[in-house]
Motif scaffolding. Sequence first.
Motif, PDB file in Angstrom:
ATOM      1  N   UNK A  48       0.817  -1.212   0.000  1.00 15.14           N
ATOM      2  CA  UNK A  48       0.000   0.000   0.000  1.00 15.14           C
ATOM      3  C   UNK A  48       0.854   1.266   0.000  1.00 15.14           C
ATOM      4  N   UNK A  49       1.853   1.301   0.853  1.00 11.87           N
ATOM      5  CA  UNK A  49       2.684   2.500   0.936  1.00 11.87           C
ATOM      6  C   UNK A  49       3.609   2.641  -0.272  1.00 11.87           C
ATOM      7  N   UNK A  50       4.058   1.535  -0.870  1.00 13.31           N
ATOM      8  CA  UNK A  50       4.880   1.617  -2.083  1.00 13.31           C
ATOM      9  C   UNK A  50       4.057   2.189  -3.232  1.00 13.31           C
ATOM     10  N   UNK A  51       2.808   1.751  -3.350  1.00 14.03           N
ATOM     11  CA  UNK A  51       1.939   2.290  -4.393  1.00 14.03           C
ATOM     12  C   UNK A  51       1.618   3.757  -4.139  1.00 14.03           C
ATOM     13  N   UNK A  52       1.400   4.109  -2.879  1.00 13.57           N
ATOM     14  CA  UNK A  52       1.143   5.511  -2.526  1.00 13.57           C
ATOM     15  C   UNK A  52       2.379   6.365  -2.837  1.00 13.57           C
ATOM     16  N   UNK A  53       3.540   5.868  -2.498  1.00  8.46           N
ATOM     17  CA  UNK A  53       4.786   6.598  -2.772  1.00  8.46           C
ATOM     18  C   UNK A  53       4.972   6.808  -4.261  1.00  8.46           C
ATOM     19  N   UNK A  54       4.679   5.799  -5.071  1.00  8.39           N
ATOM     20  CA  UNK A  54       4.841   5.908  -6.530  1.00  8.39           C
ATOM     21  C   UNK A  54       3.907   6.969  -7.103  1.00  8.39           C
ATOM     22  N   UNK A  57       5.178  10.413  -7.456  1.00 10.61           N
ATOM     23  CA  UNK A  57       6.151  10.592  -8.537  1.00 10.61           C
ATOM     24  C   UNK A  57       7.514  11.088  -8.047  1.00 10.61           C
ATOM     25  N   UNK A  58       8.106  10.372  -7.094  1.00 12.36           N
ATOM     26  CA  UNK A  58       9.447  10.762  -6.654  1.00 12.36           C
ATOM     27  C   UNK A  58      10.472  10.388  -7.727  1.00 12.36           C
ATOM     28  N   UNK A  59      11.649  10.940  -7.619  1.00 18.66           N
ATOM     29  CA  UNK A  59      12.727  10.584  -8.556  1.00 18.66           C
ATOM     30  C   UNK A  59      13.212   9.163  -8.301  1.00 18.66           C
ATOM     31  N   UNK A  60      12.996   8.682  -7.083  1.00 17.21           N
ATOM     32  CA  UNK A  60      13.538   7.397  -6.666  1.00 17.21           C
ATOM     33  C   UNK A  60      12.697   6.848  -5.524  1.00 17.21           C
ATOM     34  N   UNK A  61      12.531   5.527  -5.469  1.00 17.01           N
ATOM     35  CA  UNK A  61      11.874   4.858  -4.350  1.00 17.01           C
ATOM     36  C   UNK A  61      12.900   3.956  -3.684  1.00 17.01           C
ATOM     37  N   UNK A  82       7.040  -4.190  -6.138  1.00 20.09           N
ATOM     38  CA  UNK A  82       7.435  -2.775  -6.200  1.00 20.09           C
ATOM     39  C   UNK A  82       8.360  -2.532  -7.386  1.00 20.09           C
ATOM     40  N   UNK A  83       9.162  -3.532  -7.717  1.00 18.77           N
ATOM     41  CA  UNK A  83      10.102  -3.416  -8.837  1.00 18.77           C
ATOM     42  C   UNK A  83       9.409  -3.568 -10.198  1.00 18.77           C
ATOM     43  N   UNK A  84       8.430  -4.472 -10.276  1.00 24.44           N
ATOM     44  CA  UNK A  84       7.784  -4.792 -11.559  1.00 24.44           C
ATOM     45  C   UNK A  84       6.375  -4.245 -11.719  1.00 24.44           C
ATOM     46  N   UNK A  85       5.686  -4.007 -10.614  1.00 24.91           N
ATOM     47  CA  UNK A  85       4.259  -3.688 -10.638  1.00 24.91           C
ATOM     48  C   UNK A  85       3.940  -2.230 -10.885  1.00 24.91           C
ATOM     49  N   UNK A  86       2.820  -1.761 -10.316  1.00 22.27           N
ATOM     50  CA  UNK A  86       2.347  -0.394 -10.552  1.00 22.27           C
ATOM     51  C   UNK A  86       3.367   0.682 -10.182  1.00 22.27           C
ATOM     52  N   UNK A  87       4.217   0.396  -9.211  1.00 25.33           N
ATOM     53  CA  UNK A  87       5.218   1.377  -8.788  1.00 25.33           C
ATOM     54  C   UNK A  87       6.462   1.339  -9.668  1.00 25.33           C
ATOM     55  N   UNK A  88       6.483   0.463 -10.673  1.00 26.00           N
ATOM     56  CA  UNK A  88       7.687   0.250 -11.488  1.00 26.00           C
ATOM     57  C   UNK A  88       8.100   1.463 -12.313  1.00 26.00           C
TER      58      UNK A  88
END
Length: 127
Positions: A48-54, A57-61, A82-88
């Motif tokens: 949830x938080x990885x998707x929220x972070x993505x 639109x940060x320069x880096x996660x 997080x590497x392959x999914x919506x946050x990719x």
Amino acid sequence: MGERDVTGDSLEDAASSAGSVALESRDGAAVLRVDGALDLALAPKLRRLAERAARLRPALLVIDLTGVTFLASAGMAELVRAHRGPAASVPLRVVATGRITLRPLELTRLVDELAIYPSLSEALAPR
């Protein structure tokens, strides 16, 4: 009043009895600090938080596992997501050292897929 992440949402949503995930902003990067057992109970909170972070639109996660006391397959699956999914769309770096976090990533060969760094400062350094 509880702590808030960079989106203004309560961090209490990201805590469980076994651990917690906190979202921080650092020099244009989103940093997810994971503490405790990254297992089936905590993995959905990391997602949830990885998707929220993505969405920010940060320069880096960066996912910082230095506070992790146990890394289960469910936690490793969320790193891959997080590497392959919506946050990719956001470059991902993972901070992992020692036998608790780095060893399982080596055994599953995820070190070949994920960008692994020994410290948060090295993960945040420009490349």
